[in-house]
Design a protein around this motif. Structure first.
Motif, PDB file in Angstrom:
ATOM      1  N   PRO A   1      35.462  63.112 -14.217  1.00  0.00           N
ATOM      2  CA  PRO A   1      35.090  62.327 -13.165  1.00  0.00           C
ATOM      3  C   PRO A   1      33.614  62.851 -12.753  1.00  0.00           C
ATOM      4  O   PRO A   1      33.122  63.669 -13.168  1.00  0.00           O
ATOM      5  CB  PRO A   1      36.026  63.062 -12.193  1.00  0.00           C
ATOM      6  N   PRO A   2      32.871  61.924 -12.006  1.00  0.00           N
ATOM      7  CA  PRO A   2      31.386  62.237 -11.510  1.00  0.00           C
ATOM      8  C   PRO A   2      31.433  63.702 -11.207  1.00  0.00           C
ATOM      9  O   PRO A   2      32.294  63.814 -10.117  1.00  0.00           O
ATOM     10  CB  PRO A   2      31.199  60.949 -10.727  1.00  0.00           C
ATOM     11  N   LEU A   3      30.529  64.286 -11.289  1.00  0.00           N
ATOM     12  CA  LEU A   3      30.271  65.684 -10.676  1.00  0.00           C
ATOM     13  C   LEU A   3      28.773  65.666  -9.961  1.00  0.00           C
ATOM     14  O   LEU A   3      28.025  65.086 -10.643  1.00  0.00           O
ATOM     15  CB  LEU A   3      30.431  66.800 -11.974  1.00  0.00           C
ATOM     16  N   PRO A   4      28.698  66.517  -9.025  1.00  0.00           N
ATOM     17  CA  PRO A   4      27.312  66.744  -8.316  1.00  0.00           C
ATOM     18  C   PRO A   4      26.541  67.427  -9.364  1.00  0.00           C
ATOM     19  O   PRO A   4      26.686  68.569  -9.690  1.00  0.00           O
ATOM     20  CB  PRO A   4      27.621  67.603  -7.108  1.00  0.00           C
ATOM     21  N   GLU A   5      25.225  66.867  -9.771  1.00  0.00           N
ATOM     22  CA  GLU A   5      24.470  67.186 -10.546  1.00  0.00           C
ATOM     23  C   GLU A   5      22.741  66.641 -10.060  1.00  0.00           C
ATOM     24  O   GLU A   5      22.691  65.540 -10.312  1.00  0.00           O
ATOM     25  CB  GLU A   5      24.775  67.104 -11.949  1.00  0.00           C
ATOM     26  N   GLY A   6      21.842  67.539  -9.647  1.00  0.00           N
ATOM     27  CA  GLY A   6      20.538  66.933  -9.661  1.00  0.00           C
ATOM     28  C   GLY A   6      20.619  66.202  -8.514  1.00  0.00           C
ATOM     29  O   GLY A   6      21.235  66.449  -7.351  1.00  0.00           O
ATOM     30  N   LEU A   7      19.143  65.585  -8.215  1.00  0.00           N
ATOM     31  CA  LEU A   7      18.630  64.764  -7.063  1.00  0.00           C
ATOM     32  C   LEU A   7      18.656  63.431  -7.011  1.00  0.00           C
ATOM     33  O   LEU A   7      18.231  63.016  -8.335  1.00  0.00           O
ATOM     34  CB  LEU A   7      17.470  65.422  -6.629  1.00  0.00           C
ATOM     35  N   LEU A   8      18.850  62.632  -6.271  1.00  0.00           N
ATOM     36  CA  LEU A   8      19.016  61.240  -6.289  1.00  0.00           C
ATOM     37  C   LEU A   8      17.886  60.850  -5.369  1.00  0.00           C
ATOM     38  O   LEU A   8      17.913  61.219  -3.853  1.00  0.00           O
ATOM     39  CB  LEU A   8      20.091  60.425  -6.102  1.00  0.00           C
ATOM     40  N   LEU A   9      16.651  60.164  -5.719  1.00  0.00           N
ATOM     41  CA  LEU A   9      15.717  59.589  -4.853  1.00  0.00           C
ATOM     42  C   LEU A   9      16.007  58.051  -4.810  1.00  0.00           C
ATOM     43  O   LEU A   9      15.867  57.512  -5.879  1.00  0.00           O
ATOM     44  CB  LEU A   9      14.249  59.889  -5.174  1.00  0.00           C
ATOM     45  N   LEU A  10      16.126  57.380  -3.794  1.00  0.00           N
ATOM     46  CA  LEU A  10      16.296  56.219  -3.474  1.00  0.00           C
ATOM     47  C   LEU A  10      15.070  55.618  -2.348  1.00  0.00           C
ATOM     48  O   LEU A  10      15.258  56.059  -1.243  1.00  0.00           O
ATOM     49  CB  LEU A  10      17.842  55.460  -2.889  1.00  0.00           C
ATOM     50  N   ALA A  11      14.087  54.895  -2.944  1.00  0.00           N
ATOM     51  CA  ALA A  11      12.984  54.570  -2.334  1.00  0.00           C
ATOM     52  C   ALA A  11      12.570  53.167  -2.288  1.00  0.00           C
ATOM     53  O   ALA A  11      13.175  52.432  -3.328  1.00  0.00           O
ATOM     54  CB  ALA A  11      11.845  55.632  -2.479  1.00  0.00           C
TER      55      ALA A  11
END
Length: 368
Positions: free
Chosen positions: A348-358
C-alpha cells in the motif's frame, strides 16, 4: 555514462549563471599548510575537477590543491534557499554534509566533481535501485502506479494534453502518461536510460539531453513532471524557472524529492538513506515552496508525498545506501532468500518524500 555530465554542467555555463558568489573576487591567501597553496579565482568550484582536499572555516570554504598540481579554484558557499554564505557541518561521520546557518537547508558541499558524478550513474545504479534492465521486474508497475496517482492530481486542474517528464529515467511516467491519454515527451541525459525508455514506450518522444539543452517550445506543455530529480540539480532555482517557461499559462508542475524535514529523516539522523553525494540538496517543505514561488510559480500544494513500494525495491535501497551494517546485511539476505513473488508484491502507498504541486500563473504572457 558521459551523457550525464551535460545534465550537471550545461554548455552555457558562465560565472554569472553558476552562483552569486562566483561574481566576486575572493581575497588571495598565499600561504597555507606545508605543500599547499591557495589561489582563489573567479572559476567556480563546480567546474573544478582537480581538488584533492577541502578546508573549511566559518566564513567560506576554500578548496586546496597541491602546489605541484597547478592553480587552485575556490568558491564561497552560496545557499540556494536564502543566499546565505555560511554553512556548518551536520555530522562528523559525513564531513561533506553541510547546513546553511541562515535557513537550515542541508546540502552536499563541496559538490562532487563531474567525474565522480558520472561514475555513479552507470547501469549498476539502476540495478541497485531495484530495476532489472533485462526482465522488467515488479518495480516498474509500482512506479507506474505512483505515476498514476500523481497524474491524477494534475488532471484535477488540466485535462490530458502535452506532458513533459524531466529526468524520465526508464520511462515509468511516460508509460503511465500514454495509458492515460497524454502526448508524452521525456528528457533524460543518461544515454542508457533514454534508450531503454524509447524502446519501452515507442509512443513517447525521448530526448537524450539535459533540461538546459532541451529545445522544447516555451509555453506549450500542460504538465511537467520532475520526480526525484530536483535534488540532483546544481542550481534548482534556475531549473524551476526553466520549467515554468516550458509550461503554458495555467500549466501544472508535479515534483517530488526526499523530505529532509520528515520524522524519518530526523529519527535516522546520519543514517538516513537519502544522504549520499549524488543528492546535492536536501529540501524541507518550507524551502521547496520558497524556491517555487521565487521561480514565479503558484504553489498549490507542498506536502508529504505517498509512494508505492515493493519489498524488493526497499531491500535494494537498504542494501546499498543504509548507514547501518546490520541493516545492509539483512537486506542482502532478504534479496537472496525471499521468493520472487514476495519481492515484487506491491505494498500500500506509504508516506515518503515531498510533493510539490505548482502552477504557472494563468494570465502570464508567453515570450518566445
Amino acid at each position: 555514462m558521459g551523457d550525464l555530465r551535460r545534465w550537471c554542467f550545461p554548455p552555457t555555463w558562465s560565472p554569472a549563471s553558476c552562483c552569486n558568489n562566483c561574481r566576486e573576487q575572493l581575497p588571495g591567501q598565499s600561504l597555507g599548510p606545508a605543500g599547499f597553496s591557495w589561489q582563489p579565482t573567479r572559476r567556480c568550484l563546480r567546474r573544478d575537477t582537480r581538488f584533492s582536499d577541502a578546508l573549511y572555516n566559518s566564513r567560506r570554504i576554500v578548496v586546496a590543491t597541491h602546489a605541484s598540481s597547478g592553480a587552485a579554484a575556490a568558491c564561497q558557499f552560496c545557499c540556494v534557499g536564502c543566499g546565505g554564505r555560511e554553512c556548518r557541518p551536520v555530522y562528523a561521520a559525513l564531513p561533506w554534509l553541510r547546513q546553511c546557518t541562515g535557513c537550515g537547508l542541508r546540502c552536499t558541499w563541496p559538490q562532487p566533481a563531474e567525474e565522480e558524478l558520472a561514475a555513479l550513474y552507470d547501469a549498476e545504479y539502476y540495478r541497485a535501485l531495484g530495476y532489472d534492465l533485462l526482465t522488467v521486474s515488479g518495480w516498474p508497475p509500482a512506479q507506474q502506479a505512483r505515476a498514476d496517482r500523481l497524474l491524477g492530481l494534475a488532471e484535477r486542474h488540466v485535462g490530458p494534453g502535452r506532458l513533459l517528464d524531466v529526468g524520465s529515467g526508464l520511462g515509468d511516467v511516460l508509460a503511465a502518461g500514454v495509458r492515460r491519454g497524454w502526448r508524452v515527451t521525456g528528457i533524460e541525459p543518461n544515454g542508457l536510460a533514454a534508450g531503454w525508455a524509447a524502446r519501452r514506450v515507442p509512443q513517447a518522444e525521448v530526448v537524450c539531453q539535459s533540461l538546459e539543452e532541451f529545445a522544447g517550445r516555451k509555453g506549450t506543455f500542460d504538465v511537467v513532471t520532475c520526480l526525484e530529480v530536483i535534488e540532483h540539480f546544481r542550481d534548482p532555482g534556475a531549473c524551476l524557472e526553466r520549467i515554468r517557461r516550458l509550461l503554458r499559462p495555467g500549466g501544472i508542475l508535479v515534483a517530488t524529492t526526499p523530505d529532509a524535514g520528515s520524522l524519518h529523516a530526523r529519527v535516522c539522523g546520519r543514517r538516513w538513506v537519502h544522504y549520499h553525494r549524488d543528492h546535492l540538496w536536501y529540501f524541507d517543505r518550507r524551502i521547496l515552496a520558497r524556491l517555487a514561488r521565487r521561480a514565479g510559480l503558484e504553489v498549490l500544494r507542498c506536502a508529504t508525498a505517498w509512494k508505492v513500494f515493493t519489498p524488493g525495491y526497499m531491500m535494494h535501497v537498504l542494501a546499498r545506501f543504509s548507514g547501518n551494517r546490520a541493516v545492509r546485511g539483512a537486506a542482502r539476505a532478504g534479496l537472496r532468500w525471499l521468493p520472487r513473488w514476495v519481492l515484487v508484491r506491491r505494498l500500500p502507498p506509504l508516506p515518503e518524500g515531498l510533493l510539490l504541486l505548482a502552477r504557472r500563473p494563468a494570465g502570464e504572457e508567453v515570450w518566445p
